[in-house]
Design a protein around this motif. Structure first.
Motif: not given
Length: 73
Positions: A48-58
């Protein structure tokens, strides 16, 4: 590029190795419990944290790389 959680996966492999080496096959019972605890206690939060931080790239990375079972081929 092989697994999104190489450290947690390697810990499970090490537990299996210790179980075989010490002939304490009951340790194999620990592996699914450990993996579930790590998954729900750490991985879900991290993703969840990575999705918020990196969005589409993640999200694109998640499509390419499996979560647990390494892509060896």
């Amino acid at each position: 590029q092989y697994t999104r959680n190489p450290i947690y996966f390697s810990w499970a492999v090490m537990i299996a190795g210790v179980a075989i080496f010490t002939n304490l096959l009951a340790l194999f019972i620990i592996i699914p419990v450990f993996m579930m605890a790590v998954h729900f206690g750490v991985v879900v939060w991290e993703e969840r944290k990575l999705e918020k931080t990196y969005g589409k790239r993640y999200l694109e990375y998640k499509k390419k790389v499996p979560r647990w079972i390494p892509k060896i081929w």
